[in-house]
Design an enzyme around this catalytic site. Structure first.
Site, PDB file in Angstrom:
ATOM      1  N   TYR A 203      -1.937  -0.746   1.201  1.00  0.00           N
ATOM      2  CA  TYR A 203      -0.684  -0.900   0.972  1.00  0.00           C
ATOM      3  C   TYR A 203      -0.962  -0.314  -1.081  1.00  0.00           C
ATOM      4  O   TYR A 203       0.093   0.815  -1.392  1.00  0.00           O
ATOM      5  CB  TYR A 203       0.136  -1.817   0.430  1.00  0.00           C
ATOM      6  CG  TYR A 203       1.026  -2.280   1.851  1.00  0.00           C
ATOM      7  CD1 TYR A 203       0.780  -1.807   3.033  1.00  0.00           C
ATOM      8  CD2 TYR A 203       1.905  -3.165   1.743  1.00  0.00           C
ATOM      9  CE1 TYR A 203       1.951  -1.824   4.138  1.00  0.00           C
ATOM     10  CE2 TYR A 203       3.014  -3.010   2.723  1.00  0.00           C
ATOM     11  CZ  TYR A 203       2.918  -3.251   3.681  1.00  0.00           C
ATOM     12  OH  TYR A 203       3.815  -2.807   5.073  1.00  0.00           O
ATOM     13  N   GLU A 210       0.908   8.237  -2.534  1.00  0.00           N
ATOM     14  CA  GLU A 210       2.205   8.677  -3.020  1.00  0.00           C
ATOM     15  C   GLU A 210       2.622   8.583  -4.210  1.00  0.00           C
ATOM     16  O   GLU A 210       3.452   9.824  -4.301  1.00  0.00           O
ATOM     17  CB  GLU A 210       3.144   7.454  -2.026  1.00  0.00           C
ATOM     18  CG  GLU A 210       3.169   7.241  -1.018  1.00  0.00           C
ATOM     19  CD  GLU A 210       4.434   6.114  -0.373  1.00  0.00           C
ATOM     20  OE1 GLU A 210       4.966   5.621  -0.754  1.00  0.00           O
ATOM     21  OE2 GLU A 210       3.753   5.391   1.394  1.00  0.00           O
TER      22      GLU A 210
END
Length: 281
Positions: A203, A210
């Protein structure tokens, strides 16, 4: 953004029809296979091989059916980046190869397939919250089609590689877990552990990559240069700013789910069966 869990229908509830169940099994199995292929294509680049995806030749004819307004929006943009992003890329390039040329023609269709998850919620196939599903799916699609495809300089970015690998390594166990659960053939303990444990590492890597991919498409801001930013630049900067709190929300949720599914906490040992496994899932 990192992917949340959607809940599987409980055996205590009516559940989906047989046809819907078969469809969901096929959807999850196909998605798991697609993401596994993305991993294969990326690792081939790490091994120094030039892997090409046959998916490009299959999906290319479909582009003629895309409305002109959308294709104009996806027109490649001129290179625009900032000192921070170019410096980061400089240090990572020797260790992380660019994988866009090998992976994107598969990544695009596989990630776009996830848009069906919104339809699954709307049709009541899965009892997931609609707002969360829309946010998760749309954020990925924005990155794939609104950022990576429109800004060619991201194609050689090492954080593009870390982003898609984090996505793929998360999605393969997730979709495989759901496919086996829906099939009722039993989920191996090791797959359950991977599904609810690897997020600790994947994560942060995924969400961080991102944010960095999007950040690399924002012009320089130092020395008052932010005053020349366009409205799109401000929107992207705002999205980068909410990535950290968004990650914490998803991270906290997955830690709660891990305690429920793996039975960690409240005096239980790791791997012990929760009092209500179906409720946990």
């Amino acid at each position: 953004m990192p992917r949340n869990d959607h809940k599987l229908p409980s055996s205590r509830s009516r559940g989906p029809s047989l046809a819907v169940r078969f469809y969901l099994i096929a959807f999850n199995a196909l998605s798991a296979a697609g993401w596994a292929y993305v991993i294969y294509l990326a690792l081939a680049v790490f091994r120094g091989q030039r892997a090409t995806s046959s998916a490009y030749n299959f999906f290319k004819p479909l582009a003629s059916y895309v409305p002109t307004s959308i294709t104009e929006f996806l027109t490649p943009q001129p290179k625009t980046t900032n000192y921070f992003s170019t410096t980061l890329a400089y240090f990572l390039d020797p260790y992380i190869p660019a994988t866009y040329e090998s992976t994107f023609s598969t990544l695009g269709p596989v990630q776009s397939l996830a848009a069906l998850e919104i339809l699954h919620v709307l049709l009541g196939f899965v009892p997931s919250p609609l707002p969360t599903t829309v946010i998760q799916v749309s954020s990925r699609l924005i990155l794939v089609w609104g950022i990576v495809e429109r800004f060619p300089h991201t194609h050689s970015s090492p954080v593009y590689t870390t982003m898609i690998l984090a996505w793929a390594l998360t999605e393969v166990p997730r979709y495989a877990y759901y496919a086996l659960s829906l099939a009722g053939c039993g989920v191996p303990a090791w797959l359950t552990w991977i599904r609810y444990s690897t997020f600790y590492v994947l994560y942060p890597i995924g969400a961080g990559s991102e944010a960095l991919v999007m950040l690399s498409t924002i012009p320089e801001w130092s020395g008052g240069k932010w005053e020349a930013w366009s409205a799109e630049d401000w929107v992207k900067a705002g999205l980068v700013a909410i990535w950290v709190p968004g990650l914490w929300v998803m991270y906290s949720h997955m830690m709660r789910m891990r305690r429920k599914v793996l039975g960690v906490g409240k005096g239980q040992k790791l791997g012990s069966k929760p009092k209500d496994r179906l409720k946990a899932e």
